[in-house]
Write a protein that holds these residues in place. Structure first.
Motif, PDB file in Angstrom:
ATOM      1  N   PRO A 129       0.807  -1.223   0.000  1.00  0.00           N
ATOM      2  CA  PRO A 129       0.000   0.000   0.000  1.00  0.00           C
ATOM      3  C   PRO A 129       0.846   1.283   0.000  1.00  0.00           C
ATOM      4  O   PRO A 129       0.500   2.264  -0.675  1.00  0.00           O
ATOM      5  CB  PRO A 129      -0.826  -0.121   1.281  1.00  0.00           C
ATOM      6  CG  PRO A 129      -0.934  -1.596   1.519  1.00  0.00           C
ATOM      7  CD  PRO A 129       0.381  -2.163   1.061  1.00  0.00           C
ATOM      8  N   LYS A 130       1.944   1.280   0.741  1.00  0.00           N
ATOM      9  CA  LYS A 130       2.807   2.467   0.795  1.00  0.00           C
ATOM     10  C   LYS A 130       3.370   2.792  -0.585  1.00  0.00           C
ATOM     11  O   LYS A 130       3.420   3.961  -0.999  1.00  0.00           O
ATOM     12  CB  LYS A 130       3.948   2.224   1.787  1.00  0.00           C
ATOM     13  CG  LYS A 130       4.909   3.396   1.909  1.00  0.00           C
ATOM     14  CD  LYS A 130       6.015   3.086   2.907  1.00  0.00           C
ATOM     15  CE  LYS A 130       7.009   4.238   3.001  1.00  0.00           C
ATOM     16  NZ  LYS A 130       8.114   3.934   3.959  1.00  0.00           N
ATOM     17  N   ASN A 131       3.791   1.766  -1.316  1.00  0.00           N
ATOM     18  CA  ASN A 131       4.351   1.996  -2.651  1.00  0.00           C
ATOM     19  C   ASN A 131       3.269   2.396  -3.651  1.00  0.00           C
ATOM     20  O   ASN A 131       3.511   3.221  -4.544  1.00  0.00           O
ATOM     21  CB  ASN A 131       5.090   0.752  -3.136  1.00  0.00           C
ATOM     22  CG  ASN A 131       6.388   0.524  -2.395  1.00  0.00           C
ATOM     23  OD1 ASN A 131       6.943   1.455  -1.798  1.00  0.00           O
ATOM     24  ND2 ASN A 131       6.876  -0.696  -2.420  1.00  0.00           N
ATOM     25  N   LEU A 132       2.081   1.825  -3.523  1.00  0.00           N
ATOM     26  CA  LEU A 132       0.979   2.203  -4.403  1.00  0.00           C
ATOM     27  C   LEU A 132       0.604   3.663  -4.181  1.00  0.00           C
ATOM     28  O   LEU A 132       0.374   4.413  -5.140  1.00  0.00           O
ATOM     29  CB  LEU A 132      -0.224   1.296  -4.158  1.00  0.00           C
ATOM     30  CG  LEU A 132      -1.448   1.532  -5.055  1.00  0.00           C
ATOM     31  CD1 LEU A 132      -1.081   1.378  -6.533  1.00  0.00           C
ATOM     32  CD2 LEU A 132      -2.573   0.572  -4.687  1.00  0.00           C
TER      33      LEU A 132
ATOM     34  N   ALA B 275       3.224   5.783  -5.788  1.00  0.00           N
ATOM     35  CA  ALA B 275       3.067   5.774  -7.244  1.00  0.00           C
ATOM     36  C   ALA B 275       1.988   6.770  -7.667  1.00  0.00           C
ATOM     37  O   ALA B 275       2.169   7.533  -8.628  1.00  0.00           O
ATOM     38  CB  ALA B 275       2.716   4.369  -7.724  1.00  0.00           C
ATOM     39  N   ILE B 276       0.862   6.767  -6.958  1.00  0.00           N
ATOM     40  CA  ILE B 276      -0.225   7.703  -7.273  1.00  0.00           C
ATOM     41  C   ILE B 276       0.248   9.140  -7.083  1.00  0.00           C
ATOM     42  O   ILE B 276      -0.036  10.025  -7.906  1.00  0.00           O
ATOM     43  CB  ILE B 276      -1.454   7.394  -6.398  1.00  0.00           C
ATOM     44  CG1 ILE B 276      -2.031   6.019  -6.785  1.00  0.00           C
ATOM     45  CG2 ILE B 276      -2.513   8.483  -6.536  1.00  0.00           C
ATOM     46  CD1 ILE B 276      -3.094   5.512  -5.827  1.00  0.00           C
ATOM     47  N   TYR B 277       0.981   9.386  -6.000  1.00  0.00           N
ATOM     48  CA  TYR B 277       1.532  10.731  -5.762  1.00  0.00           C
ATOM     49  C   TYR B 277       2.476  11.136  -6.892  1.00  0.00           C
ATOM     50  O   TYR B 277       2.392  12.264  -7.410  1.00  0.00           O
ATOM     51  CB  TYR B 277       2.276  10.751  -4.423  1.00  0.00           C
ATOM     52  CG  TYR B 277       3.087  12.007  -4.218  1.00  0.00           C
ATOM     53  CD1 TYR B 277       2.486  13.186  -3.793  1.00  0.00           C
ATOM     54  CD2 TYR B 277       4.465  12.011  -4.472  1.00  0.00           C
ATOM     55  CE1 TYR B 277       3.234  14.342  -3.626  1.00  0.00           C
ATOM     56  CE2 TYR B 277       5.211  13.158  -4.313  1.00  0.00           C
ATOM     57  CZ  TYR B 277       4.590  14.323  -3.890  1.00  0.00           C
ATOM     58  OH  TYR B 277       5.338  15.470  -3.732  1.00  0.00           O
ATOM     59  N   ASN B 278       3.366  10.225  -7.288  1.00  0.00           N
ATOM     60  CA  ASN B 278       4.334  10.543  -8.355  1.00  0.00           C
ATOM     61  C   ASN B 278       3.630  10.911  -9.659  1.00  0.00           C
ATOM     62  O   ASN B 278       4.015  11.866 -10.343  1.00  0.00           O
ATOM     63  CB  ASN B 278       5.246   9.342  -8.615  1.00  0.00           C
ATOM     64  CG  ASN B 278       6.280   9.134  -7.532  1.00  0.00           C
ATOM     65  OD1 ASN B 278       6.533  10.024  -6.714  1.00  0.00           O
ATOM     66  ND2 ASN B 278       6.866   7.954  -7.508  1.00  0.00           N
TER      67      ASN B 278
END
Length: 290
Positions: A243-246, A249-252
């Motif tokens: 979840p942290k990486n997802l 990714a959305i933020y990026n």
């Protein structure tokens, strides 16, 4: 002579979905699978000449190792030419030009008959099989992918060297703020530790990829790739499971990239220069406190 602290990436001949999931996907550990695609038609067919036969008249985007400029869009190519002309260039003279993120479903759909999506117990983004080409000694800057995907990187025709770092090494890599790259003037094949002392603390991985070998790169892994010989690779990807990486990714994709593009237009090259200074300043500050 001081060198980067790199351990060899573990290698296996082939692997079952269960073993891959337990030993590499869950712990987010890279691995090279040496014989996992011998049943693909691509294993026998894919070389530079075959690519020309299938898509030689297609115009391809080309990138080199020039530094990022404020007036260039995100992933904007530096040149374009037909694939057959580019392959002639690869064969006949050294070139820094690379093909980057070339979608084969869109540009050369016949190639999709030559491979299949591996059974690793993971869902692939089937609209995004991407090809990457490079000439001898051409390389990608150290970067990580904007979507922090799990990447399955299949190499063809020749040899490629790879260096990886996980996100825990960010404090030592001279990461550019509001970006996906590190300082572009770092030569990761022969780093200057007097100029970039924090690199001595980084702990990473290395591998050499030959025809038909696959490298698994876990979510958000930094990667630097140098073509030892002319060749090409294909990447398949799966969205991040953590979840942290997802969330990152959305933020990026929706915030960081748009903010950076806005600042480039507003501040111009001063924004790029500021970020480069900050990368060195922030890394050296972290180095003093660790």
């Amino acid at each position: 002579m001081q060198k980067l602290n790199l351990q060899s990436i573990e290698r296996v001949q082939d692997i079952s979905p269960k073993s891959f999931k337990e030993n590499y996907l869950k712990p987010q550990k890279p691995v090279v699978i040496e014989k996992g695609i011998t049943d693909w038609p691509a294993y026998q067919k894919w070389n530079l000449d075959y690519m020309v036969e299938q898509a030689g008249e297609k115009v391809v985007p080309l990138y080199d190792d020039r530094p990022v400029r404020h007036d260039e869009g995100f992933n904007e190519p530096h040149a374009r030419m037909k694939l057959n002309e580019y392959v002639d260039l690869l064969k006949n003279e050294p070139t820094k030009y690379r093909i980057f993120l070339w979608n084969i479903l869109k540009e050369a759909p016949s190639l999709q008959n030559d491979f299949k999506y591996p059974n690793f117990g993971i869902r692939f983004l089937k609209t995004l099989p991407m090809l990457f080409f490079g000439g001898k000694d051409s390389y990608t800057f150290m970067h990580y992918d904007i979507d922090l995907a799990n990447i399955f990187h299949f190499h063809f025709h020749g040899e490629k060297e790879v260096i990886l770092f996980d996100q825990k090494q960010n404090d030592y890599l001279y990461k550019i703020p509001h970006s996906l790259i590190v300082r572009e003037d770092i030569d990761f094949s022969n780093p200057d530790f007097e100029k970039w002392p924090a690199l001595a603390k980084a702990r990473g991985f290395k591998a050499s990829l030959k025809h038909g070998e696959m490298l698994y790169m876990p979510e958000g892994y930094w990667h630097y790739m140098r073509y030892v010989t002319p060749g090409f690779s294909m990447s398949l990807r799966s969205i991040p499971r953590k979840p942290k990486n997802l969330a990152k990714a959305i933020y990026n994709i929706f915030i960081m990239r748009n903010y950076d593009n806005f600042m480039r237009k507003w501040k111009g090259q001063d924004w790029i220069n500021y970020k480069n200074r900050e990368a060195k300043k922030r890394t050296e500050l972290k180095l003093k406190t660790t």
